[in-house]
Design an enzyme around this catalytic site. Structure first.
Site, PDB file in Angstrom:
ATOM      1  N   ARG A 187      -8.587  -0.511   4.276  1.00  0.00           N
ATOM      2  CA  ARG A 187      -7.685   0.491   3.695  1.00  0.00           C
ATOM      3  C   ARG A 187      -6.339  -0.140   3.362  1.00  0.00           C
ATOM      4  O   ARG A 187      -5.667   0.314   2.447  1.00  0.00           O
ATOM      5  CB  ARG A 187      -7.439   1.641   4.686  1.00  0.00           C
ATOM      6  CG  ARG A 187      -8.687   2.354   5.111  1.00  0.00           C
ATOM      7  CD  ARG A 187      -8.367   3.575   5.904  1.00  0.00           C
ATOM      8  NE  ARG A 187      -7.482   4.472   5.158  1.00  0.00           N
ATOM      9  CZ  ARG A 187      -7.191   5.704   5.559  1.00  0.00           C
ATOM     10  NH1 ARG A 187      -7.658   6.155   6.688  1.00  0.00           N
ATOM     11  NH2 ARG A 187      -6.394   6.470   4.839  1.00  0.00           N
ATOM     12  N   PRO A 227       1.627  16.394  11.248  1.00  0.00           N
ATOM     13  CA  PRO A 227       1.888  17.638  10.504  1.00  0.00           C
ATOM     14  C   PRO A 227       2.626  17.365   9.189  1.00  0.00           C
ATOM     15  O   PRO A 227       3.177  16.278   9.002  1.00  0.00           O
ATOM     16  CB  PRO A 227       2.772  18.434  11.456  1.00  0.00           C
ATOM     17  CG  PRO A 227       3.409  17.425  12.327  1.00  0.00           C
ATOM     18  CD  PRO A 227       2.424  16.309  12.477  1.00  0.00           C
ATOM     19  N   VAL A 228       2.603  18.344   8.289  1.00  0.00           N
ATOM     20  CA  VAL A 228       3.317  18.215   7.008  1.00  0.00           C
ATOM     21  C   VAL A 228       4.271  19.394   6.825  1.00  0.00           C
ATOM     22  O   VAL A 228       4.617  19.764   5.691  1.00  0.00           O
ATOM     23  CB  VAL A 228       2.342  18.108   5.821  1.00  0.00           C
ATOM     24  CG1 VAL A 228       1.614  16.776   5.834  1.00  0.00           C
ATOM     25  CG2 VAL A 228       1.348  19.281   5.812  1.00  0.00           C
ATOM     26  N   ASP A 229       4.719  19.966   7.954  1.00  0.00           N
ATOM     27  CA  ASP A 229       5.597  21.143   7.881  1.00  0.00           C
ATOM     28  C   ASP A 229       6.890  20.862   7.131  1.00  0.00           C
ATOM     29  O   ASP A 229       7.406  21.742   6.420  1.00  0.00           O
ATOM     30  CB  ASP A 229       5.894  21.666   9.283  1.00  0.00           C
ATOM     31  CG  ASP A 229       6.467  20.576  10.188  1.00  0.00           C
ATOM     32  OD1 ASP A 229       5.858  19.495  10.261  1.00  0.00           O
ATOM     33  OD2 ASP A 229       7.528  20.780  10.785  1.00  0.00           O
ATOM     34  N   LEU A 230       7.392  19.637   7.221  1.00  0.00           N
ATOM     35  CA  LEU A 230       8.670  19.341   6.537  1.00  0.00           C
ATOM     36  C   LEU A 230       8.471  19.229   5.026  1.00  0.00           C
ATOM     37  O   LEU A 230       9.356  19.595   4.247  1.00  0.00           O
ATOM     38  CB  LEU A 230       9.286  18.067   7.103  1.00  0.00           C
ATOM     39  CG  LEU A 230       9.603  18.140   8.609  1.00  0.00           C
ATOM     40  CD1 LEU A 230      10.149  16.816   9.107  1.00  0.00           C
ATOM     41  CD2 LEU A 230      10.583  19.268   8.909  1.00  0.00           C
ATOM     42  N   LYS A 271       0.854  -1.202   0.000  1.00  0.00           N
ATOM     43  CA  LYS A 271       0.000   0.000   0.000  1.00  0.00           C
ATOM     44  C   LYS A 271       0.888   1.249   0.000  1.00  0.00           C
ATOM     45  O   LYS A 271       0.700   2.162  -0.796  1.00  0.00           O
ATOM     46  CB  LYS A 271      -0.875   0.020   1.242  1.00  0.00           C
ATOM     47  CG  LYS A 271      -1.542   1.353   1.523  1.00  0.00           C
ATOM     48  CD  LYS A 271      -2.432   1.339   2.739  1.00  0.00           C
ATOM     49  CE  LYS A 271      -1.730   1.608   4.019  1.00  0.00           C
ATOM     50  NZ  LYS A 271      -1.460   3.018   4.320  1.00  0.00           N
ATOM     51  N   ILE A 304       7.396   6.976  17.155  1.00  0.00           N
ATOM     52  CA  ILE A 304       7.088   7.707  15.926  1.00  0.00           C
ATOM     53  C   ILE A 304       5.836   8.569  16.066  1.00  0.00           C
ATOM     54  O   ILE A 304       5.834   9.751  15.731  1.00  0.00           O
ATOM     55  CB  ILE A 304       6.919   6.740  14.728  1.00  0.00           C
ATOM     56  CG1 ILE A 304       8.134   5.834  14.563  1.00  0.00           C
ATOM     57  CG2 ILE A 304       6.606   7.511  13.455  1.00  0.00           C
ATOM     58  CD1 ILE A 304       9.386   6.527  14.052  1.00  0.00           C
ATOM     59  N   ARG A 311      -5.022  10.860   4.094  1.00  0.00           N
ATOM     60  CA  ARG A 311      -3.984  11.868   4.254  1.00  0.00           C
ATOM     61  C   ARG A 311      -2.868  11.696   3.238  1.00  0.00           C
ATOM     62  O   ARG A 311      -2.165  12.657   2.915  1.00  0.00           O
ATOM     63  CB  ARG A 311      -3.371  11.855   5.644  1.00  0.00           C
ATOM     64  CG  ARG A 311      -3.745  10.775   6.557  1.00  0.00           C
ATOM     65  CD  ARG A 311      -2.951  10.727   7.815  1.00  0.00           C
ATOM     66  NE  ARG A 311      -1.747  11.491   7.725  1.00  0.00           N
ATOM     67  CZ  ARG A 311      -1.697  12.808   7.937  1.00  0.00           C
ATOM     68  NH1 ARG A 311      -2.776  13.450   8.231  1.00  0.00           N
ATOM     69  NH2 ARG A 311      -0.564  13.455   7.807  1.00  0.00           N
TER      70      ARG A 311
HETATM   71  C1  EPZ Z   1       4.146   6.894   6.468  1.00  0.00           C
HETATM   72  O1  EPZ Z   1       3.346   7.905   7.031  1.00  0.00           O
HETATM   73  C2  EPZ Z   1       3.218   5.697   6.289  1.00  0.00           C
HETATM   74  N1  EPZ Z   1       2.135   6.044   5.370  1.00  0.00           N
HETATM   75  C3  EPZ Z   1       2.657   5.283   7.649  1.00  0.00           C
HETATM   76  O2  EPZ Z   1       1.874   4.118   7.436  1.00  0.00           O
HETATM   77  C4  EPZ Z   1       3.823   4.940   8.566  1.00  0.00           C
HETATM   78  O3  EPZ Z   1       3.320   4.615   9.844  1.00  0.00           O
HETATM   79  C5  EPZ Z   1       4.765   6.145   8.682  1.00  0.00           C
HETATM   80  O4  EPZ Z   1       5.210   6.536   7.355  1.00  0.00           O
HETATM   81  C6  EPZ Z   1       6.008   5.835   9.521  1.00  0.00           C
HETATM   82  O5  EPZ Z   1       6.694   4.759   8.959  1.00  0.00           O
HETATM   83  C7  EPZ Z   1       2.397   6.053   4.042  1.00  0.00           C
HETATM   84  O6  EPZ Z   1       3.504   5.793   3.599  1.00  0.00           O
HETATM   85  C8  EPZ Z   1       1.239   6.401   3.153  1.00  0.00           C
HETATM   86  P1  EPZ Z   1       6.106  10.211   8.636  1.00  0.00           P
HETATM   87  P2  EPZ Z   1       3.913   9.426   7.092  1.00  0.00           P
HETATM   88  O7  EPZ Z   1       6.003  11.480   7.861  1.00  0.00           O
HETATM   89  O8  EPZ Z   1       4.821   9.662   5.957  1.00  0.00           O
HETATM   90  C9  EPZ Z   1       6.347  13.583  11.951  1.00  0.00           C
HETATM   91  C10 EPZ Z   1       0.032   2.725   7.693  1.00  0.00           C
HETATM   92  O9  EPZ Z   1      -0.471   2.196   8.678  1.00  0.00           O
HETATM   93  N2  EPZ Z   1       6.296  14.548  10.833  1.00  0.00           N
HETATM   94  O10 EPZ Z   1       7.233   9.289   8.368  1.00  0.00           O
HETATM   95  O11 EPZ Z   1       2.740  10.330   7.276  1.00  0.00           O
HETATM   96  C11 EPZ Z   1       5.061  12.775  12.081  1.00  0.00           C
HETATM   97  O12 EPZ Z   1       4.118  13.476  12.862  1.00  0.00           O
HETATM   98  C12 EPZ Z   1       0.480   4.164   7.766  1.00  0.00           C
HETATM   99  O13 EPZ Z   1       0.228   2.158   6.583  1.00  0.00           O
HETATM  100  C13 EPZ Z   1       6.389  15.908  11.120  1.00  0.00           C
HETATM  101  O14 EPZ Z   1       6.483  16.313  12.279  1.00  0.00           O
HETATM  102  O15 EPZ Z   1       4.752   9.396   8.424  1.00  0.00           O
HETATM  103  C14 EPZ Z   1       5.547  11.520  12.757  1.00  0.00           C
HETATM  104  O16 EPZ Z   1       5.637  11.751  14.154  1.00  0.00           O
HETATM  105  C15 EPZ Z   1       0.177   4.779   9.107  1.00  0.00           C
HETATM  106  N3  EPZ Z   1       6.359  16.795  10.092  1.00  0.00           N
HETATM  107  C16 EPZ Z   1       6.952  11.324  12.202  1.00  0.00           C
HETATM  108  O17 EPZ Z   1       7.338  12.592  11.653  1.00  0.00           O
HETATM  109  C17 EPZ Z   1       6.267  16.384   8.779  1.00  0.00           C
HETATM  110  O18 EPZ Z   1       6.269  17.244   7.874  1.00  0.00           O
HETATM  111  C18 EPZ Z   1       7.037  10.289  11.077  1.00  0.00           C
HETATM  112  O19 EPZ Z   1       5.998  10.565  10.187  1.00  0.00           O
HETATM  113  C19 EPZ Z   1       6.185  15.002   8.516  1.00  0.00           C
HETATM  114  C20 EPZ Z   1       6.207  14.100   9.550  1.00  0.00           C
END
Ligand code: EPZ
Length: 421
Positions: free
Chosen positions: A401, A122-125, A22, A331, A92
């Site tokens: 999903r 968040p998506v600030d990064l 996925k 995480i 998302r």
């Molecule tokens: C991806 O989510 C996966 N989703 C998630 O899988 C997975 O749990 C996650 O990576 C961690 O491995 C997809 O790939 C579609 P992150 P993502 O950005 O990219 C923080 C599932 O069950 N962060 O790696 O959204 C964030 O809050 C799903 O299949 C910021 O602060 O996760 C988190 O604490 C759930 N600012 C950490 O980083 C940002 O701009 C890691 O999040 C981006 C992230």
């Protein structure tokens, strides 16, 4: 609301075929926006999130054709550069159209994803990375309004960008954006997940010049255009891991086809520590167990460490394993939604902050429980497979999903699972 009804106590035996990932399919489908000619994908899993992404691309004017074997995307005539709130709130990962839209069309209007059950997300990064490449990014009325129209040739500019946190979709969005930028981009502290690697491999087939995917430094030399390609989606390591835990917990023997042990080293290590016997070849994994497992401590972290997407499944396993264990979630700030549901089944879990202390019990009791998010739901299914009596899991649209044909695959292994509405 669909429910799953599970009769516990059956040892799983047999073979199951793992579907495409996925979390590779979603970014790769969005990468289709970058291609000027048709783009063919095979191994795309039949999931709600995939259907949502195809619907989003269709609303933008991408021609989508799909059959049992493949998905073909034709983004030669994209007319809309927007992902609305209604779309993004249901999934998302729609944020993954931001980079491609900006890179190819110079404009994008994407709703800010709200939070979700497991955290604020968040998506600030993503936004800061695109700003580093010169994009004008404005947040207004809950939308990200992005543009490169003020830049030379209206193109993103290559940049060096250090990501404060390891972010999977952040790395993916910026990699896709940089693929068509003017000049070279270096992403530091990049995510190393296999799904990032699969996306990079697909982009390179389309004509991108990406090096270092799978390491913490990814270098992308921007090119003028990308064309369609043929790509087969990598297998889903989290789906595979979920069935591996099911085999270990129920005390059976299961072989997973289309599964890669090299993507699951941390999970395999922990299952062996718990007492399961695991063997594998290049594209299958066999798990054997007598069902009497030892509790194992788990701490989630970015790949190649133990994956957060397997945390709920291992917590379920620990609830009926021998001994006491800690499950530490580093995480996401709220990824223990499965705890209170497991407690309703008799689990002995005490949560302090991001740490759950699990005391194994001799058996769980079937109960009515509620799914809250995708992987929490998977944990409840595993608990239901070993609980005494019947477990009814409500709101299983969460499961749909991310798990293709879940009850079919489990019943193929001897489980007694049925869906009712
Ligand atoms: C991806 O989510 C996966 N989703 C998630 O899988 C997975 O749990 C996650 O990576 C961690 O491995 C997809 O790939 C579609 P992150 P993502 O950005 O990219 C923080 C599932 O069950 N962060 O790696 O959204 C964030 O809050 C799903 O299949 C910021 O602060 O996760 C988190 O604490 C759930 N600012 C950490 O980083 C940002 O701009 C890691 O999040 C981006 C992230």
């Amino acid at each position: 609301m669909d429910k799953l009804i599970i009769e516990g106590g059956v040892r799983l035996h047999g073979e199951v075929i793992v579907s495409g990932a996925k979390n590779a399919a979603l970014p790769i489908l969005c990468a289709g926006l970058l291609a000027e000619t048709p783009f063919t994908l095979t191994g795309v899993p039949e999931l709600r999130d995939v259907a949502s992404t195809l619907k989003l691309l269709d609303t933008m004017g991408v021609k989508v054709s799909k059959d049992a074997e493949q998905v073909v995307l034709d983004a030669s005539d994209v007319a809309s550069f927007e992902a609305t709130y209604d779309m993004v709130k249901t999934m998302r990962a729609s944020i993954l159209v931001l980079g491609p839209l900006l890179a190819r069309f110079g404009t994008a209007r994407v709703s800010l994803p709200g939070g979700c059950a497991i955290g604020s997300r968040p998506v600030d990064l993503h936004i800061k990375g695109l700003q580093a490449m010169g994009a004008a990014m404005h947040i207004t009325h809950g939308y990200i309004q992005a543009s490169t129209l003020h830049l030379p040739n209206r193109r993103l500019q290559g940049a060096k960008y250090y990501m404060d946190l390891v972010t999977v979709t952040g790395t993916e969005n910026l990699m896709m954006a940089a693929a068509l930028a003017q000049g070279t981009t270096v992403l530091e502290n990049a995510a190393k997940e296999p799904e990032v690697v699969d996306l990079a491999e697909c982009l390179n087939k389309m004509g991108a010049k990406i090096k270092g995917a799978g390491t913490d430094t990814i270098t992308i030399e921007g090119v003028e255009r990308l064309t369609g390609a043929q790509h087969h989606i990598v297998c889903d390591r989290i789906e595979a891991g979920t069935y591996m835990v099911a085999a270990a917990m129920t005390g059976g023997e299961v072989t997973l086809k289309n599964a890669r042990a090299d993507l699951l080293e941390a999970v395999i290590e922990k299952l062996r520590e718990a007492g399961a016997t695991i063997s594998h070849d290049s594209n299958s994994i066999t798990v054997k167990s007598d069902g009497k497992l030892k509790a194992v401590n788990v701490r989630t972290a970015p790949h190649p460490a133990f994956p957060t997407d397997m945390q709920a499944q291992f917590m379920a396993m620990n609830t009926v394993a021998e001994g006491v264990s800690t499950v530490i979630e580093t995480i996401f700030e709220n990824r223990f939604m499965h705890v209170q549901e497991l407690q309703r089944m008799g689990a002995n879990i005490d949560v302090q902050g991001n740490t759950a202390l699990v005391q194994g019990v001799s058996a769980l009791e079937g109960a009515s429980v509620m799914a809250t998010d995708l992987r929490a739901s998977a944990g409840l299914v595993l608990a239901g497979l070993v609980a005494e009596g019947e477990t009814v899991i409500d709101r299983i649209y969460h499961l749909d999903r991310g798990y293709e044909k879940l009850e079919e695959k489990l019943n193929q292994l001897g489980a007694k699972v049925r869906r009712s509405n």
